[in-house]
Design a protein around this motif. Structure first.
Motif, PDB file in Angstrom:
ATOM      1  N   ARG A  27       4.564  -8.461  -8.333  1.00  0.00           N
ATOM      2  CA  ARG A  27       4.094 -10.486  -7.985  1.00  0.00           C
ATOM      3  C   ARG A  27       2.758 -10.623  -7.669  1.00  0.00           C
ATOM      4  N   GLU A  28       2.210  -9.510  -6.652  1.00  0.00           N
ATOM      5  CA  GLU A  28       1.252  -9.582  -6.264  1.00  0.00           C
ATOM      6  C   GLU A  28      -0.187  -8.202  -6.306  1.00  0.00           C
ATOM      7  N   VAL A  29      -1.315  -8.367  -6.592  1.00  0.00           N
ATOM      8  CA  VAL A  29      -2.033  -7.169  -6.131  1.00  0.00           C
ATOM      9  C   VAL A  29      -3.130  -7.637  -5.251  1.00  0.00           C
ATOM     10  N   VAL A  30      -3.012  -6.601  -4.434  1.00  0.00           N
ATOM     11  CA  VAL A  30      -5.203  -7.241  -3.420  1.00  0.00           C
ATOM     12  C   VAL A  30      -5.365  -5.421  -3.972  1.00  0.00           C
ATOM     13  N   TRP A  31      -5.863  -5.621  -4.080  1.00  0.00           N
ATOM     14  CA  TRP A  31      -7.559  -4.650  -4.376  1.00  0.00           C
ATOM     15  C   TRP A  31      -8.632  -5.054  -3.277  1.00  0.00           C
ATOM     16  N   LEU A  32      -8.253  -3.507  -2.728  1.00  0.00           N
ATOM     17  CA  LEU A  32      -9.399  -3.358  -2.001  1.00  0.00           C
ATOM     18  C   LEU A  32     -10.070  -2.387  -1.930  1.00  0.00           C
ATOM     19  N   ASN A  33     -11.004  -2.866  -1.279  1.00  0.00           N
ATOM     20  CA  ASN A  33     -12.376  -2.454  -2.060  1.00  0.00           C
ATOM     21  C   ASN A  33     -13.248  -2.174  -0.517  1.00  0.00           C
ATOM     22  N   GLY A  34     -14.657  -1.513  -0.470  1.00  0.00           N
ATOM     23  CA  GLY A  34     -15.197  -1.414   0.673  1.00  0.00           C
ATOM     24  C   GLY A  34     -16.083  -0.198   0.422  1.00  0.00           C
ATOM     25  N   ALA A  35     -17.675  -0.208   1.601  1.00  0.00           N
ATOM     26  CA  ALA A  35     -17.630   1.048   2.068  1.00  0.00           C
ATOM     27  C   ALA A  35     -16.976   2.464   1.764  1.00  0.00           C
ATOM     28  N   PRO A  36     -17.836   3.215   2.075  1.00  0.00           N
ATOM     29  CA  PRO A  36     -17.354   4.794   2.704  1.00  0.00           C
ATOM     30  C   PRO A  36     -16.932   5.028   3.659  1.00  0.00           C
ATOM     31  N   GLY A  37     -15.917   5.198   4.585  1.00  0.00           N
ATOM     32  CA  GLY A  37     -15.766   4.897   5.792  1.00  0.00           C
ATOM     33  C   GLY A  37     -15.540   3.619   6.797  1.00  0.00           C
ATOM     34  N   ALA A  38     -15.244   3.040   6.293  1.00  0.00           N
ATOM     35  CA  ALA A  38     -14.657   1.250   5.698  1.00  0.00           C
ATOM     36  C   ALA A  38     -13.705   0.572   6.572  1.00  0.00           C
ATOM     37  N   GLY A  39     -12.840   2.175   6.607  1.00  0.00           N
ATOM     38  CA  GLY A  39     -11.693   2.308   7.036  1.00  0.00           C
ATOM     39  C   GLY A  39     -11.021   1.868   6.143  1.00  0.00           C
ATOM     40  N   LEU A  53       3.301  -6.839   0.693  1.00  0.00           N
ATOM     41  CA  LEU A  53       3.284  -5.312   0.253  1.00  0.00           C
ATOM     42  C   LEU A  53       4.674  -4.746  -0.290  1.00  0.00           C
ATOM     43  N   ASP A  54       4.970  -3.731  -1.375  1.00  0.00           N
ATOM     44  CA  ASP A  54       5.579  -3.069  -1.164  1.00  0.00           C
ATOM     45  C   ASP A  54       5.386  -1.292  -1.321  1.00  0.00           C
ATOM     46  N   HIS A  55       4.159  -1.434  -1.768  1.00  0.00           N
ATOM     47  CA  HIS A  55       3.750  -0.142  -2.636  1.00  0.00           C
ATOM     48  C   HIS A  55       2.152  -0.330  -2.183  1.00  0.00           C
ATOM     49  N   SER A  56       1.280   0.829  -1.857  1.00  0.00           N
ATOM     50  CA  SER A  56      -0.039   1.262  -2.020  1.00  0.00           C
ATOM     51  C   SER A  56      -0.024   2.296  -3.193  1.00  0.00           C
ATOM     52  N   LEU A 105      -0.992  -2.443  -3.219  1.00  0.00           N
ATOM     53  CA  LEU A 105      -2.189  -2.817  -2.218  1.00  0.00           C
ATOM     54  C   LEU A 105      -2.860  -1.434  -3.312  1.00  0.00           C
ATOM     55  N   VAL A 106      -4.002  -1.704  -4.344  1.00  0.00           N
ATOM     56  CA  VAL A 106      -4.903  -0.584  -4.514  1.00  0.00           C
ATOM     57  C   VAL A 106      -6.430   0.080  -3.926  1.00  0.00           C
ATOM     58  N   ASP A 107      -6.300   0.775  -3.672  1.00  0.00           N
ATOM     59  CA  ASP A 107      -7.168   1.075  -2.991  1.00  0.00           C
ATOM     60  C   ASP A 107      -8.383   2.132  -3.814  1.00  0.00           C
ATOM     61  N   GLY A 108      -9.369   1.371  -3.892  1.00  0.00           N
ATOM     62  CA  GLY A 108     -10.475   1.791  -4.272  1.00  0.00           C
ATOM     63  C   GLY A 108     -11.244   1.544  -5.739  1.00  0.00           C
ATOM     64  N   PHE A 109     -10.491   0.218  -6.326  1.00  0.00           N
ATOM     65  CA  PHE A 109     -11.099  -0.231  -7.509  1.00  0.00           C
ATOM     66  C   PHE A 109     -11.004  -1.648  -7.119  1.00  0.00           C
ATOM     67  N   PRO A 110     -11.385  -2.439  -7.899  1.00  0.00           N
ATOM     68  CA  PRO A 110     -13.202  -1.597  -8.778  1.00  0.00           C
ATOM     69  C   PRO A 110     -14.893  -1.264  -7.869  1.00  0.00           C
ATOM     70  N   LYS A 148      -6.112 -10.806  -5.220  1.00  0.00           N
ATOM     71  CA  LYS A 148      -6.994 -10.859  -4.138  1.00  0.00           C
ATOM     72  C   LYS A 148      -7.588  -9.722  -3.448  1.00  0.00           C
ATOM     73  N   VAL A 149      -9.105 -10.012  -3.552  1.00  0.00           N
ATOM     74  CA  VAL A 149      -9.811  -9.109  -3.338  1.00  0.00           C
ATOM     75  C   VAL A 149      -9.919  -8.950  -1.878  1.00  0.00           C
ATOM     76  N   VAL A 150     -10.543  -7.734  -1.364  1.00  0.00           N
ATOM     77  CA  VAL A 150      -9.965  -7.354   0.108  1.00  0.00           C
ATOM     78  C   VAL A 150     -11.595  -6.478  -0.292  1.00  0.00           C
ATOM     79  N   MET A 151     -12.658  -6.756   0.657  1.00  0.00           N
ATOM     80  CA  MET A 151     -14.092  -6.398   0.614  1.00  0.00           C
ATOM     81  C   MET A 151     -14.287  -5.585   2.419  1.00  0.00           C
TER      82      MET A 151
END
Length: 457
Positions: A27-39, A53-56, A105-110, A148-151
Motif C-alpha cells: 500500500r506504501e513504499v518508502v524508497w530510502l537512499n543516501g550517501a555511504p555512512g549516512a545511517g 510500515l511492516d517490512h524492510s 521500506l526499500v533501502d538502497g534503490f534507486p 515516497k523518497v527519503v534521502m
C-alpha cells in the motif's frame, strides 16, 4: 528507451516466474537512499515506526547473496541495472508482502539515472494494475501505489569517517565475540577497510546524486540532514514524514472529504469569534458583564483552586441572573474559555409542587432552574514547563553550534501532486539527468512545474 527496455525485460521475467494474481502490491513504499555512512540502516526501524510500515528490504544485502554481484560490491562497483531490477521486483512484490495492505521500506534503490527511470516505470505499471483489478476480487492485492523518497544527506568527510569507524567497531565487536565464543558476528564490509574504497563509494554516490534528485519531479521527496546525532536525524525524519491526507490519500478519497474543515481551522475561527463576543459583551452589556466577572471571581475561582490538581470542577448555581439574563451563561463560558479553561453548560429544570386542588387533583408547580458548568483545564503545566526549559536549552546550545544552525532537512512536493490539479504523474522528462539540483528554478524553462518545498526543519 534504455530504461523502458530494461524494465520491460525485468517485468517479463518476473511475470514468467510468478503468477501475477499471487502478487501483493504494498500500500506504501518508502524508497530510502543516501550517501555511504549516512545511517540508512540505523534509521530503518524509526522510519518503519513513523510511517507504520511492516517490512524492510535491503537491496545491498540481497545482492550480496549472489556470488558475482558480491565481488563487484567488494570492489566498490555498481551492479548492472537489469540485475538490480530483477532483485527489486521479486523482493518488493513477492517476498516482502504476503498479505494485502502491507507497507515496505526499500533501502538502497534507486542509485542511478537508469534506476530512477525504472522506478517511475514501476509506479506506472502498478498504477495500471490498480485500474485493471479495481473492480475484481483481487482489488485488495493491487492498491493505488503510494511512493515516497527519503534521502539522507552527509558530506564526503563525514561519510568517509563513518565508513572507517564502522569497520573499527565491527572489528572490535567480532574480536570479543570470537574470544567469548558467544554472540553474533557483525558484517565487516571490504569497502570500510580502505580509505580509497570509501572515497570511491562516495564518489559513485555523488556521480549519480543529481539523477536521483529527479525523483522530486514525480514523488514526495524528503531530504533529511543526517550530519547530526542519531536522535537529531530521527527527529527530522519524524517531522518530514508526518501524515498528510493531501499526500497519503487517493485523489478520489481526498476530493470527497476536502470540503470538511481541518480542526486547526475550526479552532482558529472559534478563537476569532470568541474575541468578537467578548468585546461585544464588554461594550453592549458592561453592567451584566461585570456581574459575571464578579461571580467568577468570588464563587468559581475558589472552587477551581480547590480542584487545581484534578483538572476539573463543577459549578452548580440557581442564581437568578442566569434566568433574567440568558446571555449571562454565554458570557461566563467565554470569559473562562479566554483564560484557558474548557467549559460546557447544561440547564436542569425541576418542578416543585406549590398547590394541590383537592377536588380535581390538579397540582400547580413552580419551575426551578439550576445551571451546571463543567470546567476542565490542563494539569500538565509543570511537565510542559520542564519540556519548554529543555527545548530552550537545546536551542541555546544549537545557537553556539554552527553546524546545528545549518540543518537542511526539507520536503519537496511535485507540482502535479497538489490536489487542486492532480490527475496523473507526468511522463519522464527527456534529458533531465541534471534537473534535480534542488533549487526549484535553475535549469527549468519558464512555465515548467517546479517542486514545492512544504517544510524545512
Amino acid at each position: 528507451m534504455d530504461a523502458q527496455v530494461i524494465f520491460e525485460s525485468c517485468w517479463r521475467r518476473f511475470e514468467e516466474k510468478f503468477r501475477l494474481k499471487s502478487v501483493h502490491v504494498p500500500r506504501e513504499v518508502v524508497w530510502l537512499n543516501g550517501a555511504p555512512g549516512a545511517g540508512k540502516g540505523a534509521n530503518t526501524q524509526h522510519i518503519l515506526k513513523t510511517r507504520g510500515l511492516d517490512h524492510s528490504v535491503n537491496v545491498s544485502s540481497l545482492l550480496q547473496t549472489n556470488e558475482s554481484t558480491r565481488s563487484m560490491m567488494e570492489r566498490g562497483e555498481l551492479i548492472p541495472d537489469s540485475m538490480v531490477g530483477d532483485v527489486v521486483l521479486e523482493a518488493l512484490l513477492f517476498q516482502a508482502c504476503q498479505v494485502p495492505e502491507c507497507g515496505v521500506l526499500v533501502d538502497g534503490f534507486p542509485r542511478t539515472a537508469m534506476q530512477v527511470d525504472f522506478l517511475k516505470l514501476l509506479y506506472d505499471k502498478l498504477d495500471e494494475l490498480h485500474g485493471i483489478f479495481a473492480h475484481t476480487s483481487h482489488r485488495n492485492q493491487f492498491p493505488r501505489p503510494l511512493f515516497k523518497v527519503v534521502m539522507l544527506y552527509v558530506d564526503e568527510e563525514t561519510s568517509i569517517e563513518r565508513q572507517l569507524e564502522r569497520a573499527k567497531l565491527a572489528s572490535v565487536h567480532n574480536k570479543r565475540v570470537l574470544d567469548a565464543g558467544a554472540g553474533q558476528l557483525w558484517e565487516q564490509r571490504a569497502t570500510d577497510l580502505s580509505i580509497e574504497k570509501a572515497k570511491k563509494r562516495y564518489a559513485i554516490f555523488r556521480q549519480h546524486h543529481s539523477a536521483v534528485l529527479r525523483l522530486k519531479q514525480f514523488f514526495p521527496f524528503h531530504l533529511i540532514d543526517a550530519m547530526g546525532t542519531l536522535s537529531e536525524t530521527q527527529e527530522a525524519i519524524t517531522t518530514e514524514l508526518r501524515y498528510q491526507s493531501s499526500l497519503d490519500l487517493s485523489y478520489e478519497t481526498y476530493a470527497a472529504i476536502r470540503h470538511l474543515p481541518l480542526a486547526r481551522d475550526v479552532s482558529q475561527h472559534a478563537r476569532q469569534q470568541l474575541v468578537m463576543r467578548l468585546d461585544s459583551h464588554s461594550e453592549k452589556y458592561p453592567d451584566l458583564f461585570q456581574k459575571v466577572i464578579d461571580l467568577i471571581t468570588s464563587e468559581i475561582m475558589p472552587l477551581v483552586h480547590e480542584c487545581g490538581l484534578a483538572g476539573r470542577a463543577e459549578y452548580a448555581t440557581e442564581h437568578r441572573m442566569f434566568l433574567e439574563h440568558p446571555r449571562a451563561a454565554q458570557m461566563l463560558i467565554d470569559v473562562l474559555t479566554d483564560r484557558g479553561y474548557n467549559v460546557s453548560h447544561s440547564t436542569e429544570v425541576s418542578h416543585v409542587p406549590m398547590q394541590i386542588d383537592m377536588q380535581t387533583g390538579m397540582i400547580k408547580n413552580r419551575k426551578e432552574y439550576k445551571h451546571r458548568f463543567h470546567i476542565n483545564w490542563d494539569t500538565k503545566g509543570v511537565r510542559e514547563m520542564a519540556r519548554a526549559m529543555e527545548l530552550a536549552a537545546r536551542i541555546s546550545e544549537a545557537g553556539g553550534n554552527g553546524n546545528a544552525a545549518l540543518r537542511i532537512s526539507q520536503t519537496y512536493i511535485p507540482q502535479h501532486i497538489n490536489r487542486e490539479a492532480r490527475r496523473a504523474i507526468p511522463p519522464l522528462a527527456a534529458g533531465a539527468d541534471g534537473a534535480g539540483n534542488g533549487s526549484g528554478k535553475d535549469g527549468k524553462e519558464e512555465g515548467s512545474d517546479a517542486e514545492h518545498v512544504i517544510h524545512g526543519s
